[in-house]
Design an enzyme around this catalytic site. Structure first.
Site, PDB file in Angstrom:
ATOM      1  N   ARG A  82     -10.799  24.430  31.819  1.00  0.00           N
ATOM      2  CA  ARG A  82     -12.025  25.209  31.968  1.00  0.00           C
ATOM      3  C   ARG A  82     -12.566  25.555  30.592  1.00  0.00           C
ATOM      4  O   ARG A  82     -11.835  26.021  29.729  1.00  0.00           O
ATOM      5  CB  ARG A  82     -11.723  26.493  32.758  1.00  0.00           C
ATOM      6  CG  ARG A  82     -12.765  27.607  32.618  1.00  0.00           C
ATOM      7  CD  ARG A  82     -13.866  27.501  33.631  1.00  0.00           C
ATOM      8  NE  ARG A  82     -14.933  28.433  33.370  1.00  0.00           N
ATOM      9  CZ  ARG A  82     -15.100  29.596  33.976  1.00  0.00           C
ATOM     10  NH1 ARG A  82     -14.235  29.994  34.891  1.00  0.00           N
ATOM     11  NH2 ARG A  82     -16.126  30.360  33.695  1.00  0.00           N
ATOM     12  N   ARG A  91     -18.374  23.794  35.274  1.00  0.00           N
ATOM     13  CA  ARG A  91     -16.975  24.025  34.957  1.00  0.00           C
ATOM     14  C   ARG A  91     -16.066  23.187  35.833  1.00  0.00           C
ATOM     15  O   ARG A  91     -16.431  22.833  36.951  1.00  0.00           O
ATOM     16  CB  ARG A  91     -16.612  25.497  35.098  1.00  0.00           C
ATOM     17  CG  ARG A  91     -16.598  26.054  36.503  1.00  0.00           C
ATOM     18  CD  ARG A  91     -17.661  26.992  36.987  1.00  0.00           C
ATOM     19  NE  ARG A  91     -18.484  27.653  36.044  1.00  0.00           N
ATOM     20  CZ  ARG A  91     -18.607  28.968  35.946  1.00  0.00           C
ATOM     21  NH1 ARG A  91     -17.949  29.755  36.751  1.00  0.00           N
ATOM     22  NH2 ARG A  91     -19.421  29.494  35.071  1.00  0.00           N
ATOM     23  N   ASP A  94     -13.245  27.455  38.575  1.00  0.00           N
ATOM     24  CA  ASP A  94     -13.487  28.886  38.396  1.00  0.00           C
ATOM     25  C   ASP A  94     -12.742  29.593  39.505  1.00  0.00           C
ATOM     26  O   ASP A  94     -12.869  29.216  40.677  1.00  0.00           O
ATOM     27  CB  ASP A  94     -14.989  29.177  38.473  1.00  0.00           C
ATOM     28  CG  ASP A  94     -15.326  30.636  38.242  1.00  0.00           C
ATOM     29  OD1 ASP A  94     -14.659  31.280  37.408  1.00  0.00           O
ATOM     30  OD2 ASP A  94     -16.263  31.136  38.889  1.00  0.00           O
ATOM     31  N   ASP A  96     -12.191  33.454  40.965  1.00  0.00           N
ATOM     32  CA  ASP A  96     -12.614  34.850  40.912  1.00  0.00           C
ATOM     33  C   ASP A  96     -11.868  35.645  41.968  1.00  0.00           C
ATOM     34  O   ASP A  96     -11.868  35.267  43.150  1.00  0.00           O
ATOM     35  CB  ASP A  96     -14.120  34.986  41.194  1.00  0.00           C
ATOM     36  CG  ASP A  96     -14.987  34.451  40.081  1.00  0.00           C
ATOM     37  OD1 ASP A  96     -14.582  34.571  38.907  1.00  0.00           O
ATOM     38  OD2 ASP A  96     -16.070  33.924  40.372  1.00  0.00           O
TER      39      ASP A  96
END
Length: 157
Positions: A82, A91, A94, A96
């Site tokens: 990344r 990217r 990711d 989260d």
């Protein structure tokens, strides 16, 4: 602790990137993958140039603190090359943390519930798929949050 993680990728075989990240979460001794949503396709935020994203949400059981779970997520991102050049830019992967139990956390490194999740169909739709009765701390039932977004912004694959 139950936690929910949003995953997204639009580079270097996005589906494989997400599968690899899910495997990494499950292979860690402190986390166990409980469930993962279908994959969804969405356009880049703010019309930033780049390929469409593939997104998913997973539910995990973890022994890690929220900050250590963030460290693990960032380690997985680093292992998958990344690059953080442009906010919301393309990217490889990711991760989260969307929710961490029923906790509300706000510090320099981490905000839970994820502050942007309520605006993103590519988060709420897959979260609803795997946990339709969940209540988001401070915000309420996910079904009411879904009414605020355009569900057509994502396409189930």
């Amino acid at each position: 602790m139950l936690a929910y993680i949003g995953l997204g990728s639009n580079l270097k075989d996005p589906k494989a990137q997400i599968k690899r990240a899910l495997d990494s979460l499950n292979d860690n001794n402190e986390t166990e993958l409980i469930n993962a949503s279908s994959f969804y396709e969405s356009k880049p935020l703010l019309d930033i140039p780049g390929p469409n994203y593939i997104n998913a949400v997973c539910k995990i059981e973890t022994k890690l603190s929220a900050i250590n779970l963030l460290n693990l997520c960032q380690e997985i991102e680093d292992n998958q090359q990344r690059v953080r050049e442009l906010k919301w830019g393309s990217r490889t992967i990711d991760l989260d943390i969307l929710l961490y139990g029923e906790q509300v956390i706000s510090n320099k490194r981490l905000s839970i519930p994820h502050p942007e999740a309520i605006h993103r169909a590519f988060v709420l739709v897959p979260l609803f798929e795997i946990e339709p009765k969940i209540k988001v701390p401070l915000l309420g039932p996910i079904i009411s949050l879904l009414d605020r977004i355009n569900k057509l912004d994502v396409k189930k694959l």
